[in-house]
Design a protein around this motif. Structure first.
Motif, PDB file in Angstrom:
ATOM      1  N   ASN A 182       0.964   4.008  -2.885  1.00 15.92           N
ATOM      2  CA  ASN A 182       0.671   5.415  -2.625  1.00 15.92           C
ATOM      3  C   ASN A 182       1.823   6.303  -3.056  1.00 15.92           C
ATOM      4  O   ASN A 182       1.621   7.388  -3.608  1.00 15.92           O
ATOM      5  CB  ASN A 182       0.388   5.641  -1.139  1.00 15.92           C
ATOM      6  N   TYR A 212      -5.340   7.627   3.425  1.00 18.97           N
ATOM      7  CA  TYR A 212      -5.796   7.203   2.098  1.00 18.97           C
ATOM      8  C   TYR A 212      -6.857   6.117   2.222  1.00 18.97           C
ATOM      9  O   TYR A 212      -7.907   6.168   1.600  1.00 18.97           O
ATOM     10  CB  TYR A 212      -4.639   6.629   1.277  1.00 18.97           C
ATOM     11  N   THR A 271       0.819  -1.211   0.000  1.00 24.41           N
ATOM     12  CA  THR A 271       0.000   0.000   0.000  1.00 24.41           C
ATOM     13  C   THR A 271       0.853   1.261   0.000  1.00 24.41           C
ATOM     14  O   THR A 271       0.591   2.195  -0.752  1.00 24.41           O
ATOM     15  CB  THR A 271      -0.928   0.017   1.233  1.00 24.41           C
ATOM     16  N   SER A 304      -0.831   6.511   4.492  1.00 27.33           N
ATOM     17  CA  SER A 304      -1.551   5.321   4.027  1.00 27.33           C
ATOM     18  C   SER A 304      -2.867   5.161   4.761  1.00 27.33           C
ATOM     19  O   SER A 304      -3.889   4.832   4.174  1.00 27.33           O
ATOM     20  CB  SER A 304      -0.724   4.064   4.274  1.00 27.33           C
ATOM     21  N   GLN A 320      -5.663   8.518  -6.653  1.00 26.40           N
ATOM     22  CA  GLN A 320      -6.169   7.172  -6.856  1.00 26.40           C
ATOM     23  C   GLN A 320      -7.670   7.088  -6.696  1.00 26.40           C
ATOM     24  O   GLN A 320      -8.291   7.893  -6.026  1.00 26.40           O
ATOM     25  CB  GLN A 320      -5.469   6.177  -5.946  1.00 26.40           C
TER      26      GLN A 320
END
Lengths: 87, 871
Positions: free
Chosen positions: B60, B566, B56, B563, B67
């Motif tokens: 990213n 996100y 991940t 992360s 995204q």
């Protein structure tokens, strides 16, 4: 001494002889590195007695005793100082 | 043991194939269609890797924040995509699901390999955990079998080094024949090099170069592979699938590939014969079936490559992870830690979304609000206000009560979902969630659930007052499909926050002496039912072997904040986007069945007129005041009175007030004068011109309505009539008709039509059960635009009084049980259908919950009635 993985004691290092069970279970275990010949060390048992944490191929894996019972092993002598943990 | 076991599997360079020509399975590589418009990406790059390999954070880092999240076609496997322009080229990245392998046993793995085969990405980057090279290489070998043009991102090299492991990237590169780049994903190190390697690989691939070495098994297996692949003709193969890979998969008894071949090939039987013969031979020689032999040889290869490229510099270290685990997996401390942690997660989620005002907001003045309040303000105050000048009617009601309430209903959950995923992602990223599963597994496994299920159950309201919507979404942490589905289907049993008002009213009305005991009973009942239901579902609907619980216990590491954000953000957005439209639609339908058919208002006009006449006589007012209260004039009279009393309150003297009121009156009709007099006359009786301010100070804000008897009586009377009209409307609406039609059935459980309507309403959101029940009892309008709120008396306590008079404790108890179990709200059902991957599960959930709830309610009510308990 031949037995199954669920019976191996914490801290013991064992060698996988055979992985049994249905093909789905076997494959799952084998793809995680539990294949014939691999060395496994029992790290700890969960508070309620199941599952167990093992070290295989340098990483840690939790499996239930039900699945561990499908894995035939031969037990080596306990090796207290030879940590196989990569982490 | 066996002579052929001495054949060590090895990697062969693809350019010098061992036996059979590999040229045929390389011909599938054709340059991508280059009719590219400016938006067509130049290169398509897939990012694969084991779970916990830091995929991940690398993804990213590669895509920046650009995204989008979606699902792979037909399955619930999450698919993240992102594009970035780098060095003049548009690169499109697709995040493949994190897998350990590429078998046909899980949706994740099928989705990943199908993508690589069918979409033919220009490059497949595999993110590899450098501290765990051997197992990670297992996936590499399979991607190489797929003949994917690979680049290896050797990630978390810093962690590996701190553990004393150093990996020689060049040696690894030489052995695999693919570029290897060292990265540290969460610190965005090595990303430029990775992009360069990916682009270079893509260019080489387009020139027709072969990338990567063929992974070769021992001579025995290779013989069988080429025998089978030699028989596979082009029409036997799935588009883009290599014959060697297909042969390997067939020998490995891969269901999907076998099924595909059966569909595709006329010579299936013949090929099957060959495969069986090979399988027989392999078993004979190795004493094990082919899948096991293939897995074993792959791992042998991985071990060899890992060993050859790794040098251990550190000594023996009992690491931090191990030390933490000896505490948090301890027999007693471990249990306490897990329970404390889940409790803290639960508290934190609801604290930050509903209790703690941390969002700055402008609402007349600058204030701090909770996220929930902000959503409520936007959708209940601000946006409806924009439409408040519309004339009353179906359109206004549709906008305010249907659409805005619906959108508000969707958005209300957004902060909850975001915050839940924020904390859950921290738990996941840090590695602790695996320990929760480890510690709790035994307790839940008996019921067909697993350790991680506990998180979803608690969030859903395992501790009274949660929400099943984030609960259902929290099952994303479960990798085992059946476990996940079972968990999802039992989360609605939990006592979510919206069921609480119903309990509060009913407990308040009948069981106020045993408040705590009753609530505890309800919590225990919901858990027992959830676990029992899981057990039964597992034996009936969700059959099939319980997937083996094989879970990696990753080393702890500090969560990467970016992360985590996100993940939370993208999942929240996915909810709003995908579930939102459906929920909105259902809300509009719910609105319509309560709004239509619109009832004739005439009889209420007459009743009002009647009431008004009585009132005027009592107050000894001139009869001309009657025009104020005639049906069509009512709304206007109301606004006149409100306006006048506002002016009165804000004036320092009566004469000033009168002047200002008169000024306002410009252009208004005679009734305005009458309304004014109604108020002013009562004022003049009580106070003189000079003391208005003192008078207001003494009487408080509500002075106008306290002193004006007729006004006060009027308000009260009209309020009651409004309620009556709303009840009448509700009774004769589609929902009302349905509610009354099913009474013969629901009477078995002791529910009358008013309860039925409330329960139908509760299908949209459990929160509205109480208000609908109130409406049905003529206690307050379902959605009162501009209704006058009664002073000091909340409709709840009036509702409690009415229910206490009308119902028996047994009826109330039965209703609580029914509300706990029956159909989850629309939002939950929608999310459940989406997460389960098929709408049939949404239907199933609605059906089985309602049926179970009804059966149980009938059982309780009939038993209670028969035994004479609580009637």
């Amino acid at each position: 001494m031949e037995t199954t993985l669920d019976k191996a004691q914490v801290g013991h290092e064992v060698k996988i002889q055979k992985v049994g069970g249905s093909s789905a279970i076997r494959l799952r275990l084998m793809h995680m590195g539990i294949v014939k010949g691999a060395t496994v060390r029992v790290e700890r048992v969960a508070p309620l007695g199941d599952p167990v944490e093992i070290t295989v191929r340098g990483y840690q894996l939790a499996i239930r005793k039900k699945e561990a019972a499908l894995i035939e092993i031969t037990e080596n002598e306990p090796q207290q100082h030879e940590h196989t943990r990569a982490q | 043991m066996n002579p052929s076991n001495t054949n060590i599997p090895e990697l062969n360079n693809r350019n010098t194939p061992p036996e059979q020509s590999t040229a045929d399975h390389q011909t599938a590589v054709t340059p991508q269609a280059s009719d590219a418009g400016c938006e067509q990406p130049r290169y398509r790059i897939a990012v694969s890797g084991n779970p916990n390999a830091g995929k991940t954070s690398v993804f990213n880092a590669l895509t920046g924040g650009n995204q989008t999240v979606g699902n792979y076609p037909g399955v619930t496997v999450e698919k993240k995509e992102g594009s970035v322009t780098w060095d003049g080229d548009l690169l499109h990245f697709v995040d493949l699901p994190g897998t350990y392998s590429l078998t046909a046993y899980s949706m994740d793995e099928i989705a990943a390999r199908d993508y690589v085969i069918e979409e033919q990405p220009d490059v497949v980057i595999q993110v590899v955990d450098a501290a765990n090279l051997e197992r990670n290489l297992y996936l590499t070998t399979q991607l190489l079998e797929l003949e994917a043009p690979m680049v290896l991102a050797l990630n978390m090299v810093d962690v590996a080094r701190s553990h004393g492991t150093r990996i020689d990237a060049e040696k690894l590169e030489a052995q695999l024949g693919i570029p290897v780049v060292k990265t540290i994903g969460n610190r965005r190190k090595g990303i430029g090099e990775l992009l360069a390697a990916a682009k270079n690989t893509a260019t080489r691939r387009r020139r027709g170069e072969n990338i990567g070495k063929d992974i070769c098994f021992d001579r025995e297996l290779e013989g069988h592979i080429s025998a089978l692949s030699g028989k596979l003709s082009a029409e036997d193969l799935a588009p883009h699938a290599a014959s060697r890979w297909t042969a390997i998969k067939l020998l490995e008894e891969d269901d999907e590939v076998q099924k595909d071949l059966k569909k595709r090939s006329a010579r299936f039987q013949e090929l099957e014969e060959t495969r069986k013969k090979s399988a027989h031979d392999i078993e004979e020689i190795y004493g094990d079936d082919p899948p096991a032999v293939f897995a074993m040889q792959r791992y042998e290869m991985c071990a060899r490559i890992a060993e050859a490229s790794t040098s251990v510099v550190g000594g023996d270290i009992r690491t931090l992870t191990d030390r933490i685990d000896s505490v948090v997996c301890h027999r007693i401390v471990g249990m306490i830690t897990v329970i404390a942690c889940i409790y803290a997660l639960f508290k934190a989620v609801f604290f930050f979304s509903e209790d703690f005002a941390w969002v700055p907001f402008w609402h007349g003045e600058f204030v701090w609000q909770t996220p929930k309040e902000v959503v409520a303000l936007l959708f209940e105050d601000w946006l409806p206000m924009l439409f408040s000048h519309m004339s009353d009617g179906a359109l206004k009601s549709l906008i305010q009560d249907g659409v805005l309430a619906g959108v508000g209903g969707v958005m209300e959950f957004a902060p909850l979902i975001f915050i839940m995923f924020f904390f859950l992602a921290i738990l996941e990223d840090s590695g602790y969630i695996a320990r929760i599963a480890f510690v709790m597994d035994r307790a839940l496994y008996t019921f067909g659930l697993q350790g991680k299920s506990i998180v979803a159950l608690i969030v859903s309201g395992g501790i009274a007052g949660g929400c099943a919507v984030p609960g259902v979404m929290a099952t994303r942490t479960l990798r085992e499909e059946n476990d996940r589905l079972t968990t999802m289907l039992v989360t609605p049993f939990m006592n979510c926050g919206a069921k609480m008002p119903v309990y509060a009213i009913l407990i308040g009305a009948f069981f106020s002496a045993y408040k705590g005991e009753m609530l505890l009973f309800l919590i225990l009942l919901s858990w027992s039912l959830a676990l029992l239901a899981a057990l039964i579902l597992r034996k009936t609907v969700i059959k099939g072997e319980q997937t083996p619980f094989v879970m990696e216990m990753p080393p702890y590491h500090r969560p990467d904040l970016r992360s985590v954000l996100y993940t939370a953000g993208s999942r929240c957005w996915l909810y709003v986007k995908k579930a939102g439209t459906i929920i909105l639609g259902v809300n509009v339908v719910m609105w319509a069945i309560m709004y239509f058919p619109q009832q004739e208002k005439k009889q209420f006009f007459n009743e009002r007129r009647h009431a008004a006449e009585e009132m005027i006589q009592q107050a000894e007012l001139p009869m001309e005041h009657l025009s104020l209260f005639s049906g069509e004039n009512l709304p206007q009279t109301r606004s006149y009175l409100t306006e006048c009393s506002r002016i009165l309150r804000n004036s320092s003297s009566l004469s000033q007030a009168e002047k200002r009121i008169m000024k306002e009156a410009g252009g208004k009709n005679n009734r305005y004068r009458l309304a004014k007099n109604l108020l002013l006359d009562s004022y003049k009786e009580k106070t003189d011109d000079s003391s208005l301010e003192n008078f207001h100070n003494e009487m408080g804000k509500n002075a106008p309505l306290q002193i004006s008897k007729p006004y006060q009586g009027f308000r009260k009377r009209m309020y009651e009539l409004d309620e009556k009209a709303a009840a009448h409307q509700l009774k004769h609406s589609i929902a009302g008709v349905a509610g009354r039609a099913i009474t013969p059935v629901t009477e078995l459980a002791g529910f009358e039509w008013k309860t039925n309507i409330a329960l139908i309403g509760g299908f949209a959101a459990k929160e509205i059960i109480v208000s609908t029940l109130g409406s049905a009892y003529s206690l307050s309008a379902a959605n009162p635009p501009g209704t006058y709120k009664e002073n000091g008396k909340s409709s709840d306590s009036r509702l409690v009084q009415r229910i206490r008079a009308d119902w028996s404790p047994l009826q109330a108890f039965t209703l609580m049980i029914f509300v706990m179990i029956y159909a989850p709200c629309v939002v939950t059902i929608t999310v459940l259908g989406r997460e389960a991957g098929h709408w049939k599960w949404a239907l199933f959930s609605t059906g089985y919950n309602t049926l179970l709830a009804f059966c149980l309610a009938v059982l309780v009510y009939q038993t209670g009635s028969a035994l004479g308990i609580g009637i």
